[in-house]
Enzyme design. Sequence first.
Site, PDB file in Angstrom:
ATOM      1  N   LYS A  55       9.924   0.353   1.391  1.00  9.86           N
ATOM      2  CA  LYS A  55       8.813   1.117   1.950  1.00  9.86           C
ATOM      3  C   LYS A  55       9.393   1.884   3.130  1.00  9.86           C
ATOM      4  CE  LYS A  55       4.466   1.083   4.364  1.00  9.86           C
ATOM      5  NZ  LYS A  55       3.652   0.369   5.362  1.00  9.86           N
TER       6      LYS A  55
ATOM      7  N   GLY B 168      -3.643   0.233  11.853  1.00  9.28           N
ATOM      8  CA  GLY B 168      -4.352  -0.781  12.626  1.00  9.28           C
ATOM      9  C   GLY B 168      -5.665  -0.336  13.228  1.00  9.28           C
TER      10      GLY B 168
ATOM     11  N   ALA C  56      -2.688   2.008   5.474  1.00  8.07           N
ATOM     12  CA  ALA C  56      -3.073   2.116   6.894  1.00  8.07           C
ATOM     13  C   ALA C  56      -4.516   2.552   7.080  1.00  8.07           C
ATOM     14  CB  ALA C  56      -2.157   3.070   7.660  1.00  8.07           C
ATOM     15  N   GLY C  57      -5.173   1.888   8.027  1.00  8.00           N
ATOM     16  CA  GLY C  57      -6.533   2.248   8.415  1.00  8.00           C
ATOM     17  C   GLY C  57      -7.634   1.492   7.715  1.00  8.00           C
TER      18      GLY C  57
ATOM     19  N   ASN D  57      -2.591  -4.859   5.968  1.00  6.96           N
ATOM     20  CA  ASN D  57      -2.012  -5.913   6.783  1.00  6.96           C
ATOM     21  C   ASN D  57      -2.954  -6.327   7.913  1.00  6.96           C
ATOM     22  OD1 ASN D  57       1.112  -6.364   8.671  1.00  6.96           O
ATOM     23  ND2 ASN D  57      -0.434  -7.815   8.071  1.00  6.96           N
ATOM     24  N   SER D  58      -3.148  -5.439   8.892  1.00  8.63           N
ATOM     25  CA  SER D  58      -3.901  -5.798  10.103  1.00  8.63           C
ATOM     26  C   SER D  58      -5.294  -6.334   9.806  1.00  8.63           C
ATOM     27  CB  SER D  58      -4.012  -4.586  11.036  1.00  8.63           C
ATOM     28  OG  SER D  58      -2.751  -4.141  11.449  1.00  8.63           O
TER      29      SER D  58
END
Length: 271
Positions: free
Chosen positions: A108, A169, A195-196, A217-218
């Site tokens: 990645k 995040g 993301a987001g 992830n976050s």
Amino acid sequence: MNNNSSSLSIGNKLFKSRLLIGTGKYQTLNQMQESIINSECEIVTVAVRRVQSSESSHKGLMEAIDWKKLWMLPNTAGCTNSEEAIRIAKMGRELAKLSGQEDNNFVKLEVIPDNRYLLPDPFGTLEAAEALIKEGFVVMPYINADPLLAKRLENIGCSCVMPLGSAIGSAQGIRNESNIRIIIENSNVPVIVDAGIGVPSHAAEAMEMGADAVLINSAIALAKDPKSMAEGMCKGVHAGRKAFLAGRLVEQPLANPSSPCTEISKSSYVQ
């Protein structure tokens, strides 16, 4: 890409799950393990620089994951230029081999010189991608939602493109919908929204648009109950994919009654 296949195809590998998750930010390794199980994912990202550093939060991470069941996606998080990203990608490939995945050439690709907004560098990403592809890597680039860049990366041989939904995040969801739709419509490789994403409805929205997968992830790791959020994200991805394949009802400005209005006296309408 949004084909009707039941499998996600990246490089020469097929995956049943369309949810990829990260391994960072968990309070404990046990939380991470439980979240991986509940997410039903098959691909997990590993930040190569952090694993090889002395950070206590990443000690034991490699040993805590069953690499016979999960596919490692090394990432170049923390790299600020193409040269650094290329070097870390090569270290990631060796890390995958040490885990028993001899044929793992996945990376990645992240090139992020901006510490405040964490926006990817399009020029550095393109430069690093070209070099890594020549060295046999399956390159999965993290990019802004730029349709022209996405097509250029596809044309040079990237195995997918990973446009951001919103800032890393931020949990803002899909803030680049129109551009992501253009990328999906014109892509011949998988489009993975990265993301987001903050809640399962965001994941479902991305899949409803026709994204091939999402990476989270976050939103999982920092939830009050990570394993429950992982399960929710899994179900959100499934629901969104089913909705996309089913073909949603087209939005329209006027009402369209679900019951017939024939043989109803005009006098019965409320004046």
